[in-house]
Design an enzyme around this catalytic site. Sequence first.
Site, PDB file in Angstrom:
ATOM      1  CB  SER A 196       3.767 -10.826   6.748  1.00  0.00           C
ATOM      2  OG  SER A 196       2.316  -9.366   6.276  1.00  0.00           O
ATOM      3  CD  GLU A 202       6.752  -4.557   9.753  1.00  0.00           C
ATOM      4  OE1 GLU A 202       5.248  -4.391  10.636  1.00  0.00           O
ATOM      5  OE2 GLU A 202       6.706  -3.765   8.886  1.00  0.00           O
ATOM      6  CB  CYS A 203       7.562  -5.999   2.901  1.00  0.00           C
ATOM      7  SG  CYS A 203       7.685  -5.172   1.329  1.00  0.00           S
ATOM      8  CB  ALA A 204      12.748  -6.036   2.689  1.00  0.00           C
ATOM      9  CG  LEU A 222       7.538 -12.978   2.904  1.00  0.00           C
ATOM     10  CD1 LEU A 222       7.386 -13.580   4.098  1.00  0.00           C
ATOM     11  CD2 LEU A 222       6.539 -11.750   2.825  1.00  0.00           C
TER      12      LEU A 222
END
EC number: 6.3.5.9
Length: 472
Positions: A450, A358-360, A362
Amino acid sequence: MVARLVIAAPSSGSGKTTVATGLMAAFAAAGLAVSPHKVGPDYIDPGYHSLATGRPGRNLDAYLCGPNLVAPLFAHGAAGCDIAVVEGVMGMYDGAAGQGELASTAHVAKLLRAPVVLVVDASSQSRSVAALVHGFASWDPEVRVAGVILNKVGSDRHEALLREALEESGVPVLGALRRVGQVSAPSRHLGLVPVAERRADAVDSVAALASQVRGGCDLDALLALARSAPALRGGAWSPGLVSSPASPSSSSNAGRAENPSGAGRSTRQAAGAKPVVAVAGGAAFTFSYAEHAELLTAAGAEVVPFDPLHDEQLPDGTAGLVIGGGFPEVYAPELSANEPLRKAVASLALSGAPVAAECAGLLYLSRELDGKPMCGVLDADARMSERLTLGYRDAVAVSDSVLAVAGTRMRGHEFHRTVVEPGAGESPAWGLHQPERRVEGFVRQNVHASYLHTHWAAEPGIARRFVERCAT
């Protein structure tokens, strides 16, 4: 029943974090077991709350998890504690955009049947403070604004004027904190610097906050107010009540996607052994909900943390990998320099092991971040941006993955100042419906990556599905 208070404010910047963290630390120093909570999707404040109390900081988000889960999640986190302190978000009545009170501090206070203490920045007002407090206290009769803490008070004379004015409001003053000697934590592009990046200084800051609150607030009155909260209805949430794998119809449905081939996996689980799920942590990856690790454990995994900044190998026997949010952009040179771990992550993903990012996470799985080589699991490049992407999202899974089958509906949250190009792979992770329609993220073999932060308690089948894939 758990004694509880909600710390709210008319607007951001009024001093909620100062007061809430200071109260938590002051109550803990007095020998009370304190349960810390934060309204909304914030990951950073709960780190300071945890430092103040010695317990996991937990989020209460009526948008991500739904209103019906707020009280059960609270009861789970607060079990066995003497008092719970809940820090609000933004202004007290500010919720999810365009959806009324949903996910606001006021909404959560009503769901918890908890008294509210309003923190007011009094630095530029005197008698007007009474009108402000009266307005907030009377706006929604179901919200019990039971006290005020005045913040940034200039002098004894200023405090006397404020207290005199508030006598007319009927809302008691439970504390007054001076403008001089305010304790603050350093900030940067996404808010406060997390505890994990400044632990020694953060310990000193929290101790100073406790001293400030202890000297300026009536702790006995605040404790009595917290104990006046009525009993909560219903039982506590339990990570052991994990549903079947996530499906498009509901969080308790038993749908599952066809299992992608795990051929080539270098790690096989011995019969009956718990699959090892490695979870990224350390200074670069500080964003995580406490319930995620609890759900993975309840689903049968052995959860093992590791630090991508320092550990050159994944934990022994790693069968699955979870990389949450954080600040890899701040540590891009150090993450890139740890080539042995980058290669280990790439090898694990190539073997078919489940990976959830998630986020980081990704950014870390991309080819490069701001020109620095990363793991290269995804055919995408990441860079810092001037634009802040922030807000709740309604999402639907576009592709079958290790987390959910296509069609599964989730609510999530985006919070970043980076851009990944392209923004989605041939098999996107999510379709987002607001503020604009777009696809986002990557599903590739058993990798799900994502920008979207999700709370797995809303769809506990995610953890079960992920662990089942790890076990095969």
